[in-house]
Design an enzyme around this catalytic site. Structure first.
Site, mmCIF file in Angstrom:
data_model
loop_
_atom_site.group_PDB
_atom_site.id
_atom_site.type_symbol
_atom_site.label_atom_id
_atom_site.label_comp_id
_atom_site.label_asym_id
_atom_site.label_seq_id
_atom_site.Cartn_x
_atom_site.Cartn_y
_atom_site.Cartn_z
ATOM 1 N N LEU A 178 0.856 -1.190 0.000
ATOM 2 C CA LEU A 178 0.000 0.000 0.000
ATOM 3 C C LEU A 178 0.890 1.238 0.000
ATOM 4 O O LEU A 178 1.575 1.515 0.974
ATOM 5 C CB LEU A 178 -0.906 0.015 1.235
ATOM 6 N N ALA A 179 0.873 1.953 -1.112
ATOM 7 C CA ALA A 179 1.801 3.078 -1.249
ATOM 8 C C ALA A 179 1.140 4.272 -1.920
ATOM 9 O O ALA A 179 1.784 5.064 -2.587
ATOM 10 C CB ALA A 179 3.025 2.637 -2.067
ATOM 11 N N ARG B 58 0.933 13.541 7.666
ATOM 12 C CA ARG B 58 1.650 13.853 8.902
ATOM 13 C C ARG B 58 3.153 14.075 8.684
ATOM 14 O O ARG B 58 3.846 14.560 9.567
ATOM 15 C CB ARG B 58 1.400 12.730 9.935
ATOM 16 N N THR C 209 -7.157 2.454 3.450
ATOM 17 C CA THR C 209 -6.370 1.243 3.161
ATOM 18 C C THR C 209 -7.240 0.122 2.578
ATOM 19 O O THR C 209 -6.772 -0.652 1.744
ATOM 20 C CB THR C 209 -5.659 0.745 4.434
ATOM 21 N N ASN D 47 -1.906 -3.564 15.717
ATOM 22 C CA ASN D 47 -1.889 -4.073 14.346
ATOM 23 C C ASN D 47 -0.683 -3.486 13.619
ATOM 24 O O ASN D 47 -0.522 -2.271 13.534
ATOM 25 C CB ASN D 47 -3.194 -3.637 13.664
ATOM 26 N N ASN E 16 4.847 7.577 10.171
ATOM 27 C CA ASN E 16 3.786 8.538 9.850
ATOM 28 C C ASN E 16 4.275 9.975 9.933
ATOM 29 O O ASN E 16 3.674 10.865 9.347
ATOM 30 C CB ASN E 16 2.592 8.334 10.792
ATOM 31 N N ASN F 264 56.964 11.254 -5.872
ATOM 32 C CA ASN F 264 56.774 12.130 -4.717
ATOM 33 C C ASN F 264 56.329 13.495 -5.212
ATOM 34 O O ASN F 264 56.995 14.107 -6.050
ATOM 35 C CB ASN F 264 58.078 12.262 -3.918
ATOM 36 N N ARG G 286 61.907 28.637 -12.658
ATOM 37 C CA ARG G 286 61.655 29.721 -11.705
ATOM 38 C C ARG G 286 62.713 30.777 -11.953
ATOM 39 O O ARG G 286 63.792 30.489 -12.489
ATOM 40 C CB ARG G 286 61.730 29.209 -10.274
HETATM 41 C C1 UD1 Z 1 -2.705 1.575 9.518
HETATM 42 C C2 UD1 Z 1 -3.769 0.599 10.123
HETATM 43 C C3 UD1 Z 1 -3.536 0.468 11.629
HETATM 44 C C4 UD1 Z 1 -2.125 -0.020 11.874
HETATM 45 C C5 UD1 Z 1 -1.091 0.892 11.184
HETATM 46 C C6 UD1 Z 1 0.283 0.248 11.251
HETATM 47 C C7 UD1 Z 1 -5.767 0.900 8.768
HETATM 48 C C8 UD1 Z 1 -7.152 1.463 8.712
HETATM 49 N N1 UD1 Z 1 -5.087 1.127 9.874
HETATM 50 O O1 UD1 Z 1 -2.932 2.841 10.112
HETATM 51 O O2 UD1 Z 1 -4.484 -0.449 12.183
HETATM 52 O O3 UD1 Z 1 -1.904 -0.082 13.284
HETATM 53 O O4 UD1 Z 1 -1.400 1.080 9.789
HETATM 54 O O5 UD1 Z 1 1.283 1.081 10.753
HETATM 55 O O6 UD1 Z 1 -5.359 0.274 7.828
HETATM 56 N N2 UD1 Z 1 -2.588 4.027 1.854
HETATM 57 C C9 UD1 Z 1 -3.014 3.825 0.572
HETATM 58 N N3 UD1 Z 1 -4.221 4.333 0.177
HETATM 59 C C10 UD1 Z 1 -5.045 5.000 1.036
HETATM 60 C C11 UD1 Z 1 -4.606 5.184 2.368
HETATM 61 C C12 UD1 Z 1 -3.380 4.674 2.759
HETATM 62 O O7 UD1 Z 1 -2.307 3.224 -0.241
HETATM 63 O O8 UD1 Z 1 -6.132 5.422 0.599
HETATM 64 C C13 UD1 Z 1 -1.262 3.482 2.245
HETATM 65 C C14 UD1 Z 1 -0.320 4.564 2.762
HETATM 66 O O9 UD1 Z 1 0.480 5.059 1.702
HETATM 67 C C15 UD1 Z 1 0.528 3.799 3.775
HETATM 68 C C16 UD1 Z 1 -0.377 2.666 4.251
HETATM 69 O O10 UD1 Z 1 -1.438 2.585 3.317
HETATM 70 O O11 UD1 Z 1 1.677 3.249 3.204
HETATM 71 C C17 UD1 Z 1 -0.936 2.894 5.640
HETATM 72 O O12 UD1 Z 1 -1.668 4.122 5.686
HETATM 73 P P1 UD1 Z 1 -1.636 5.070 6.942
HETATM 74 O O13 UD1 Z 1 -2.514 6.229 6.659
HETATM 75 O O14 UD1 Z 1 -0.260 5.322 7.389
HETATM 76 O O15 UD1 Z 1 -2.393 4.142 8.039
HETATM 77 P P2 UD1 Z 1 -2.221 4.214 9.613
HETATM 78 O O16 UD1 Z 1 -3.037 5.343 10.133
HETATM 79 O O17 UD1 Z 1 -0.795 4.204 9.964
HETATM 80 MG MG MG Z 2 0.926 4.435 8.897
#
Ligand code: UD1
Ligand code: MG
Length: 452
Positions: free
Chosen positions: A7-8, A14, A79, A170, A224, A373, A436
């Site tokens: 997930l990226a 933040r 996510t 988690n 984050n 040298n 020189r």
């Molecule tokens: C998430 C988890 C949380 C866990 C934590 C661990 C959820 C709802 N929560 O929270 O339970 O403890 O990770 O680090 O999943 N991303 C997408 N698309 C989106 C949103 C996010 O690809 O629409 C990607 C972000 O780029 C990131 C990852 O998902 O790499 C996690 O997203 P982030 O917003 O950091 O979730 P957390 O609030 O950390």
């Molecule tokens: Mg996160």
């Protein structure tokens, strides 16, 4: 069969950055690259990255990984929404899907292997990576029974004060039976405090779901904000340095040293305080590096001494002695047993074996032979304001102190140049060159104001 999805797509609000969060660097590699490298041990059949915010930049940063498929999440609705985007791409896929958060970069391959094995042994619908941590703030809280079977995951923001006391969190790393996940993904709703679709809700819909506690909770740190990025760097550094010390490298004051995980170090090397080893660097056995040195993308031989110096994109031969205060850069190549000393800068120069450039010199665009040298204060005049020119110096030649070598120049072997010379034309082998003005002595001469 295993597929991995990273997930990226998130912005990473933040981080307060123009750069997508997953492209922030941790020890010379982006977060998403670390996540991808971390899961290679599973030999996944498919590797997918879900990209969205500044997708073009994330894709461009990952060009070195041709097996990585990109899936666009045009709107970042959470996510769970991100994982929903996989549905058309994995329609025919059968097997397990490992979902990795792109902002959790410190996972060890062993942990992922153990998670997958637990998942497959118990034939779970999902198995999630968890940890019990002292400061769980910001993480989803995981509730489970005594058999490690999941009851519920609740996001930090959605917890009651009482639920927030739960220290099991988690990690954001999940193994899913893809067939079963496919069925529940369309059911996700966004009725939570962030109005987002949570992958954690998909987990809540499935059964049986097992939790797997990671042995070392430092692995699951999610990045984050910048503070967490700095903490991750500290953890990474401790891991790298512990490995090298276990492998026979001495570190004096390791806390003041930083080492990228792309560096390799031979046994009995000594890394002194305030030393930084970066990029594609190797340090030969028995070498002593530091204090206060930076070595980047450079190959340092065995038994080299290098102190208070900077070496970038260069190589240093065995038994050489460099510094204090030397700067070797841009394809500098120093031969074996050389001495490159105080306040010497070498640029795009090849130095033969047993050659000394001991004090206050600039040698640029030069090829210097063996057993040469170069006297103190000598410089190559390699730049005419438009072009760079080469200086060649043959074996056994002795360049006197404070010489100015105006390139292009070919100085032969066994040559001696007089101190203070400005050398403007080539010198054949076996010569003395003096360039020189003669010293003039005027007996009895005094300044006018001293004549009375
Ligand atoms: C998430 C988890 C949380 C866990 C934590 C661990 C959820 C709802 N929560 O929270 O339970 O403890 O990770 O680090 O999943 N991303 C997408 N698309 C989106 C949103 C996010 O690809 O629409 C990607 C972000 O780029 C990131 C990852 O998902 O790499 C996690 O997203 P982030 O917003 O950091 O979730 P957390 O609030 O950390
Ligand atoms: Mg996160």
């Amino acid at each position: 069969m295993v597929a991995v999805a990273i997930l990226a797509a998130g912005k990473g609000t933040r981080m307060r950055s123009d750069l997508p969060k997953v492209l922030h660097l941790l020890g010379g590699r982006s977060l998403v690259e670390r996540v991808l490298i971390g899961c290679q041990a599973l030999q996944p059949e498919r590797q997918l990255a879900i990209v969205g915010y500044q997708a073009h930049r994330v894709k461009a940063a990952m060009v070195d990984y041709p097996d990585l498929e990109f899936v666009e999440q045009t709107q970042q609705l959470g996510t769970g929404h991100a994982v929903q985007q996989l549905l058309p791409h994995l329609a025919d896929f059968q097997g397990d899907l490992l979902v990795l958060n792109g902002d959790v970069p410190l996972l060890r391959p062993e942990t992922l292997i153990a998670l997958l094995q637990t998942h497959q042994q118990h034939q779970n619908a999902a198995t999630i990576l968890t940890a019990q941590i002292a400061n769980p703030q910001g993480y989803g809280r995981v509730f489970c029974d005594s058999n490690n079977l999941l009851q519920e995951i609740i996001e930090d923001r959605d917890c009651t004060d009482n639920q927030r006391q739960n220290l099991r969190v988690n990690a954001g790393i999940y193994c899913f039976n893809w067939q079963k996940l496919q069925e529940v993904l369309p059911k996700l709703q966004s009725n939570n405090s962030q109005q987002e679709y949570y992958i954690t809700d998909a987990v809540n819909f499935l059964s049986p779901v097992m939790v797997y506690d990671v042995a070392d909770d430092r692995e699951i740190l999610g990045i984050n904000d910048r503070r967490q990025l700095a903490t991750a760097y500290e953890i990474l550094q401790a891991r790298i340095k512990d490995n090298w010390m276990a492998a026979g490298v001495t570190m004096i004051d390791p806390d003041s040293v930083t080492i990228d995980d792309t560096v390799s170090i031979g046994v009995d090397a000594i890394i002194e305080p305030q030393t930084h080893l970066r990029g594609n660097t190797t340090i030969g056995s028995g070498s002593r590096i530091g204090p206060n040195s930076l070595v980047e993308n450079s190959q340092i031989g065995t038994n080299v001494t290098l102190m208070y110096s900077v070496v970038v994109d260069s190589s240093i031969g065995n038994n050489a002695n460099v510094g204090p205060f030397a700067h070797i850069r841009q394809q500098g190549s120093v031969g074996e047993s050389c001495r490159v000393g105080n306040f010497v800068e070498l640029k795009k120069s090849t130095i033969g074996d047993n050659t000394n450039i001991a004090h206050l010199s600039y040698i640029g665009d030069a090829t210097v032979g063996d057993r040469v040298n170069i006297g103190a204060g000598t410089i190559t005049v390699n730049y005419d304001g438009k072009n760079k020119h080469q200086t060649i110096i043959g074996n056994f030649t002795r360049i006197g102190s404070n010489n100015t070598l105006v390139a292009p120049l070919n100085i032969g072997a066994q040559v001696t140049t007089a101190a203070g010379s400005t050398i403007v034309s080539d010198i054949p082998d076996d010569c003395l060159a003096i360039a020189r003005s003669h010293q003039t002595i005027k007996p009895g001469w005094r300044p006018k104001w001293h004549q009375d």
